[in-house]
Scaffold this motif. Structure first.
Motif, short mmCIF file in Angstrom:
data_model
loop_
_atom_site.label_atom_id
_atom_site.label_comp_id
_atom_site.label_asym_id
_atom_site.label_seq_id
_atom_site.Cartn_x
_atom_site.Cartn_y
_atom_site.Cartn_z
N PHE A 450 0.84 -1.21 0.00
CA PHE A 450 0.00 0.00 0.00
C PHE A 450 0.87 1.25 0.00
N GLY A 451 0.67 2.11 -1.02
CA GLY A 451 1.36 3.39 -1.09
C GLY A 451 2.84 3.32 -1.41
N ILE A 452 3.32 2.23 -2.03
CA ILE A 452 4.77 2.11 -2.28
C ILE A 452 5.18 2.68 -3.63
N VAL A 453 4.23 3.21 -4.40
CA VAL A 453 4.56 3.78 -5.71
C VAL A 453 4.37 5.29 -5.65
N GLU A 454 5.42 6.04 -6.00
CA GLU A 454 5.37 7.50 -5.98
C GLU A 454 4.61 8.02 -7.21
N ARG A 455 4.20 9.29 -7.12
CA ARG A 455 3.38 9.90 -8.17
C ARG A 455 4.06 9.81 -9.55
N GLU A 456 5.36 10.12 -9.63
CA GLU A 456 6.06 10.12 -10.91
C GLU A 456 6.06 8.74 -11.55
N GLU A 457 6.19 7.72 -10.70
CA GLU A 457 6.25 6.35 -11.20
C GLU A 457 4.85 5.82 -11.52
N ALA A 458 3.83 6.41 -10.90
CA ALA A 458 2.46 5.90 -11.02
C ALA A 458 1.94 5.95 -12.46
#
Length: 592
Positions: A450-458
């Motif tokens: 849960f929540g391990i992907v940052e916005r840029e990577e999303a």
């Protein structure tokens, strides 16, 4: 004494208006004239039909041409007769079949076109014994092979028929056959292994582009807006065909008609005839449409979803640009296309599954490659092409390639830890830590992913999921949940890497200047010649390209011949066409 290649070349000039052979046409024709059986693998648009039409005018007797579809036979019949070749068809819709049989028996036919179903009828061999045979030509010969993508059982009856006439040579022709299929065709048709002639598979005038499908009808409408001339749009179901035809007609203002096996026969026939005769119409169709079309001036072939295989893709895109002018082939694809295709393979009989899976993997490789599309295509057919072609989307606008191995491990882990029951939208929310009631209800906000992907990577999650499904590492269950498959375990354990293409915004528009504009320099004389061609074609009740191809009209406009003798120097102006149309075209040239 059999006619030689020099005699054939003289007839090439007289009948077809061409000074020399193209590619390996001369080699195939020389073998035919010498009575040697041959399998010729030649790309669409390379002049396969000429390799039997020309010998048929030189050899004693009739060349029997086996062709899979009535529409294709009638199309080739029109073109052959326009060049002064004595040709006829013997099909279920021909009212003049008695006259055709009489003409064959009297030795008055160069070419006789028949379907494989007729060739397998008991009485057909008896009819052939009443005449003189020069050659058996088997068109679309890959249909004889169970390994081919268009297997037709009736093609298996051709060898017993041909074996009754052992002195008559055989010429098999196809544009689409990998090594396995080629070997099978040779065996099934009784052609010796040394009779194989491969002219290559490259179609350099076709620009290939493959794009993720975002809003399919809007993307296709944009394509039609920027690409004039006749076009074919392939959709996967009858319903999609009808919906797309309606939407594209409304959004573009162009004439777009549907074609699929569920339409009434008279509607299919009318739509096909209108398309063949048109210079700008678009037909939206299932794969039921195409093999029977020998229309040379198709400028665009678009796939609204993935085809069955690379072989099918090559054959379907090959319907573009048969006249040698620039053409565009665009595929729009989604991850769901591969999910559906893999489910279809899983339902096949077990013996066929490995081969079909390999074909699907090869297609996924074409879709996902960051390199040259043409090189992937040609390598699939056993060629050794240069690494770049300069005429596909990836060569014209090289994509950025991203190492997505770590993100792939996160996505696969999320699918696994949520029970392999949820679609991509839910997994994206888990990975990005979105506040969502469904997530908290199921306790997915407590998972390690849960929540391990940052916005840029999303923003890479969606294209990554598409790529993983294309390669088979992710699959969908009956309820749309993503489950681990293929090499997912190897990716999770670090034994396999994942690289994906990151297309920039607006990518795919470059190269438009290489598109197929019939009159690229805006010459008014060319337009006047085209108008005359349209009128002559309507009067003769044939498609305009049967009179002359666009390339012939462009050469006329450039050279401005002042006499019939000068007109005969234009490639594609043969003896009969010069006599039939020459003065009319010279008059337009003088007046413009």
């Amino acid at each position: 004494m059999a006619p030689d290649l020099a005699t054939a070349q003289a007839e090439l000039r007289r009948i077809f208006g061409f000074a020399d052979f193209r590619g390996r046409q001369a080699e195939v024709i020389e073998r035919v004239l010498a009575g040697q059986s041959t399998l010729a693998v030649m790309p669409t648009g390379a002049g396969k039909s000429l390799t039997y039409q020309l010998p048929a005018t030189l050899l004693e007797g009739t060349c029997v041409v086996v062709s899979p579809l009535i529409a294709l036979m009638h199309d080739q019949l029109r073109s052959a007769r326009a060049n002064g070749i004595r040709a006829a068809t013997l099909t279920s819709v021909d009212a003049d079949w008695r006259e055709t049989i009489d003409a064959f028996r009297a030795g008055e036919l160069d070419l006789l076109y028949v379907a494989p179903e007729r060739a397998s009828q008991p009485g057909f061999a008896g009819m052939l014994r009443d005449g003189r045979l020069a050659l058996f030509a088997v068109d679309e010969a890959h249909c004889v092979s169970e390994w081919g993508h268009d297997f037709r059982p009736d093609y298996r009856q051709l060898r017993p028929l041909m074996d009754l006439f052992p002195a008559v040579p055989r010429l098999a022709l196809t544009a689409t056959a990998d090594a396995h299929t080629r070997a099978d065709v040779l065996a099934q048709l009784g052609i010796p292994a040394d009779g194989l002639v491969i002219a290559g598979f490259d179609r350099p005038n076709i620009r290939y582009a493959i794009r993720p499908r975002q809003s399919g009808s809007r993307q296709l409408a944009d394509l039609l807006a920027e690409q004039p001339g006749p076009g074919i749009v392939y959709a996967q179901t009858r319903r999609q065909v009808e919906q797309l035809a309606e939407k594209l007609a409304a959004e573009t203002g162009r004439e777009v008609r549907p074609y699929h096996a569920g339409l009434p026969a008279e509607v299919r026939s009318a739509n096909q005839a209108a398309f063949v005769a048109s210079e700008d119409m678009v037909i939206c169709a299932t794969i039921a449409f195409g093999m029977g079309i020998d229309k040379p001036d198709v400028r665009l072939v678009a796939h609204a979803g993935v085809p069955k295989s690379i072989e099918a893709y090559y054959q379907e895109t090959g319907r573009a640009g048969r006249d040698g002018d620039p053409a565009l082939a665009v595929m729009l694809w989604g991850a769901g296309d591969f999910v559906t295709a893999r489910q279809r393979v899983a339902e096949l009989e077990e013996a066929r599954q490995p081969g079909e899976r390999a074909r699907l993997d090869a297609l996924a490789g074409l879709v996902e490659t960051p390199g040259c599309r043409r090189a992937v295509l040609l390598r699939h057919f056993g060629e050794d092409p240069p690494p770049t072609c300069g005429n596909c989307d990836n060569c014209l606008d090289p994509p950025k390639v991203v190492d997505a191995t770590e993100l792939a491990r996160k996505l696969l882990s999320a699918a696994y830890r949520t029970g392999q029951s949820f679609g991509l939208g839910h997994l994206q929310k888990v990975l990005t830590g979105a506040a969502d009631e469904r997530i908290t209800q199921r306790g997915h906000d407590k998972l390690s992913v849960f929540g391990i992907v940052e916005r840029e990577e999303a923003r890479l999650i969606a294209p990554l999921a598409r790529a993983l499904q294309a390669r088979g590492a992710l699959a969908a269950n009956d309820h749309g949940g993503l489950v681990l498959a293929g090499d997912a375990r190897a990716i999770l354990t670090g034994d396999a890497e994942v690289a994906i293409v990151q297309p920039p915004e607006g990518r795919g528009r470059r190269g438009r200047s290489r598109g197929a504009v019939p009159n690229p320099i805006g010459d008014p004389l060319f337009d006047a010649l085209r108008e005359l061609r349209r009128a002559l074609a309507a009067e003769a009740k044939v498609p305009p390209y049967v009179v002359f191809h666009d390339s012939v009209l462009r050469d006329m406009a450039a050279a401005r011949p002042a006499s019939l003798a000068e007109l005969s120097g234009i490639p594609g102006v043969g003896e009969k066409k010069r006599a039939a149309y020459g003065e009319a075209f010279l008059k337009v040239i003088r007046e413009n």
